[in-house]
Design a protein around this motif. Structure first.
Motif, short mmCIF file in Angstrom:
data_model
loop_
_atom_site.label_atom_id
_atom_site.label_comp_id
_atom_site.label_asym_id
_atom_site.label_seq_id
_atom_site.Cartn_x
_atom_site.Cartn_y
_atom_site.Cartn_z
N ILE A 259 0.84 -1.21 0.00
CA ILE A 259 0.00 0.00 0.00
C ILE A 259 0.88 1.26 0.00
CG2 ILE A 259 -1.71 1.32 1.33
CD1 ILE A 259 -2.87 -1.36 2.30
N ASP B 282 11.22 3.67 4.60
CA ASP B 282 10.98 2.27 5.00
C ASP B 282 12.27 1.76 5.64
OD1 ASP B 282 8.57 0.12 3.81
OD2 ASP B 282 10.30 -0.71 4.87
N TYR C 186 -2.87 -6.66 16.89
CA TYR C 186 -3.06 -5.84 15.68
C TYR C 186 -4.35 -5.02 15.80
CZ TYR C 186 -3.43 -4.72 10.68
OH TYR C 186 -3.55 -4.07 9.47
N THR D 17 -1.86 -7.31 -0.89
CA THR D 17 -0.47 -6.86 -0.76
C THR D 17 0.34 -8.03 -0.20
OG1 THR D 17 -0.68 -6.22 1.56
CG2 THR D 17 -1.27 -4.54 -0.08
P1 NAD Z 1 3.39 -4.52 3.72
O1 NAD Z 1 3.93 -5.55 4.65
O2 NAD Z 1 3.42 -4.76 2.25
O3 NAD Z 1 4.09 -3.11 4.01
C1 NAD Z 1 4.42 -2.68 5.30
C2 NAD Z 1 5.73 -1.92 5.21
O4 NAD Z 1 6.06 -1.39 6.51
C3 NAD Z 1 6.89 -2.81 4.76
O5 NAD Z 1 7.52 -2.28 3.60
C4 NAD Z 1 7.82 -2.81 5.96
O6 NAD Z 1 9.20 -2.88 5.61
C5 NAD Z 1 7.46 -1.49 6.64
N1 NAD Z 1 7.87 -1.52 8.04
C6 NAD Z 1 7.54 -2.44 8.97
N2 NAD Z 1 8.18 -2.20 10.12
C7 NAD Z 1 8.92 -1.07 9.92
C8 NAD Z 1 9.81 -0.32 10.74
N3 NAD Z 1 10.10 -0.71 11.99
N4 NAD Z 1 10.39 0.78 10.22
C9 NAD Z 1 10.15 1.15 8.94
N5 NAD Z 1 9.32 0.47 8.12
C10 NAD Z 1 8.72 -0.63 8.60
O7 NAD Z 1 1.91 -4.26 4.22
P2 NAD Z 1 0.67 -3.52 3.52
O8 NAD Z 1 -0.36 -4.55 3.30
O9 NAD Z 1 1.12 -2.66 2.39
O10 NAD Z 1 0.17 -2.62 4.75
C11 NAD Z 1 0.41 -1.23 4.82
C12 NAD Z 1 -0.41 -0.67 5.96
O11 NAD Z 1 -1.80 -0.91 5.71
C13 NAD Z 1 -0.10 -1.32 7.31
O12 NAD Z 1 -0.13 -0.34 8.32
C14 NAD Z 1 -1.23 -2.31 7.48
O13 NAD Z 1 -1.49 -2.60 8.82
C15 NAD Z 1 -2.37 -1.55 6.82
N6 NAD Z 1 -3.48 -2.42 6.37
C16 NAD Z 1 -3.27 -3.35 5.39
C17 NAD Z 1 -4.35 -4.14 4.98
C18 NAD Z 1 -4.23 -5.18 3.89
O14 NAD Z 1 -5.20 -5.89 3.63
N7 NAD Z 1 -3.10 -5.28 3.20
C19 NAD Z 1 -5.60 -4.00 5.59
C20 NAD Z 1 -5.76 -3.05 6.59
C21 NAD Z 1 -4.68 -2.26 6.96
#
Ligand code: NAD
Length: 247
Positions: A17, A36, A151, A186
């Motif tokens: 995302i 990141d 979470y 994702t």
């Molecule tokens: P993703 O795992 O693809 O991306 C998350 C990113 O956060 C990764 O690139 C990771 O390296 C980075 N990250 C994690 N810990 C870190 C740290 N300590 N310092 C710096 N960067 C860090 O996940 P996504 O699906 O793209 O999710 C993005 C956001 O959307 C998240 O907050 C997630 O909770 C939220 N979300 C996702 C979904 C879904 O269905 N994918 C649904 C609801 C909410």
């Protein structure tokens, strides 16, 4: 080009995302700091101008990282007027399954880093007179999903923190909103499907719109909320979930 001339930080920019949000902000004319803990691979190969996206590597759970990042981005791109907190982690389990480490890691990334980045960015956002924060929470922060207590709780905290910011700093021109996505395809979601042996089509069948969401759809909502088109929207927690009910 609704973000022309804006300077925006996007965390989690190497993720599904976050990378879509960073690219969408750049496409709308913003200068983007793509943050990141690993390098975000977005830029000219995505048809974006080379200067539009500047990568920053930071582990946001390190106590000094957030204030240092805001200072570093300010020196490199100029004072920011937009902040998108999208970095996040998911540890599974109910309260008898998660341990203190699961809880600490989840809250460290999903809540503490968001709080510290917002705090460090507020002076710039206030000075901008039309500063905007978008925090990526989750639908599960509004309606908890079974077996994800850390979470769910962390994302409920994000939505509440965001509303508090909107209330406290609205008079200084800062808007703050959270986005609460449902199932968005994702790497994070793919991992969940793989771990549980669930097919994408099976999950899609639980969503009234009949499919999973796309990162670009969350990005579209994010650029709207950052822009002046959303000038009276603040303190909202907006679901983007295809009418799915958590149960
Ligand atoms: P993703 O795992 O693809 O991306 C998350 C990113 O956060 C990764 O690139 C990771 O390296 C980075 N990250 C994690 N810990 C870190 C740290 N300590 N310092 C710096 N960067 C860090 O996940 P996504 O699906 O793209 O999710 C993005 C956001 O959307 C998240 O907050 C997630 O909770 C939220 N979300 C996702 C979904 C879904 O269905 N994918 C649904 C609801 C909410």
């Amino acid at each position: 080009m609704e973000l022309q001339g804006r300077r925006v930080i996007v965390t989690g920019a190497a993720g599904g995302i976050g990378s879509a949000i960073a690219a969408a902000c750049a496409r709308q004319g913003a200068l983007v700091a793509a943050v990141d803990r690993i390098e975000a691979a977005i830029g000219p190969e995505d048809g974006l101008p080379a200067e539009a996206i500047t990568p920053f590597i930071a582990d946001l759970t390190e106590p000094q990282a957030c204030s240092e990042l805001i200072a570093e981005v300010g020196e490199s791109l100029g004072e920011i007027d937009g902040l998108v907190n999208c970095a996040g982690v998911m540890r599974r389990g109910d309260l008898l399954e998660v341990d203190d480490d699961d809880w600490a890691v989840t809250f460290g990334v999903n809540v503490d880093a968001v709080m510290r980045l917002c705090r460090a960015a507020l002076p710039s956002l206030i000075a901008a007179e039309s500063g905007a924060i978008v925090n990526i929470a989750s639908q599960w922060g509004l309606q908890p999903a079974r077996g994800h207590i850390a979470y769910n709780s962390s994302k409920a905290a994000v939505a509440s923190l965001t509303r508090s910011l909107a209330v406290d700093f609205g008079a200084q021109g800062v808007r703050a909103n959270s986005i609460c996505p449902g199932e968005i395809l994702t790497p994070m979601l793919q991992q969940k499907l793989d771990d549980n042996g669930i097919a994408e089509s099976e999950l899609a069948s639980t969503i009234p719109l009949g499919r999973l969401g796309r990162p670009s759809e969350v990005a579209e909502l994010t650029t709207f909320l950052l822009s002046d088109r959303a000038s009276f929207i603040s303190g909202a927690a907006i679901e983007i979930a295809g009418a799915q009910q958590v149960g």
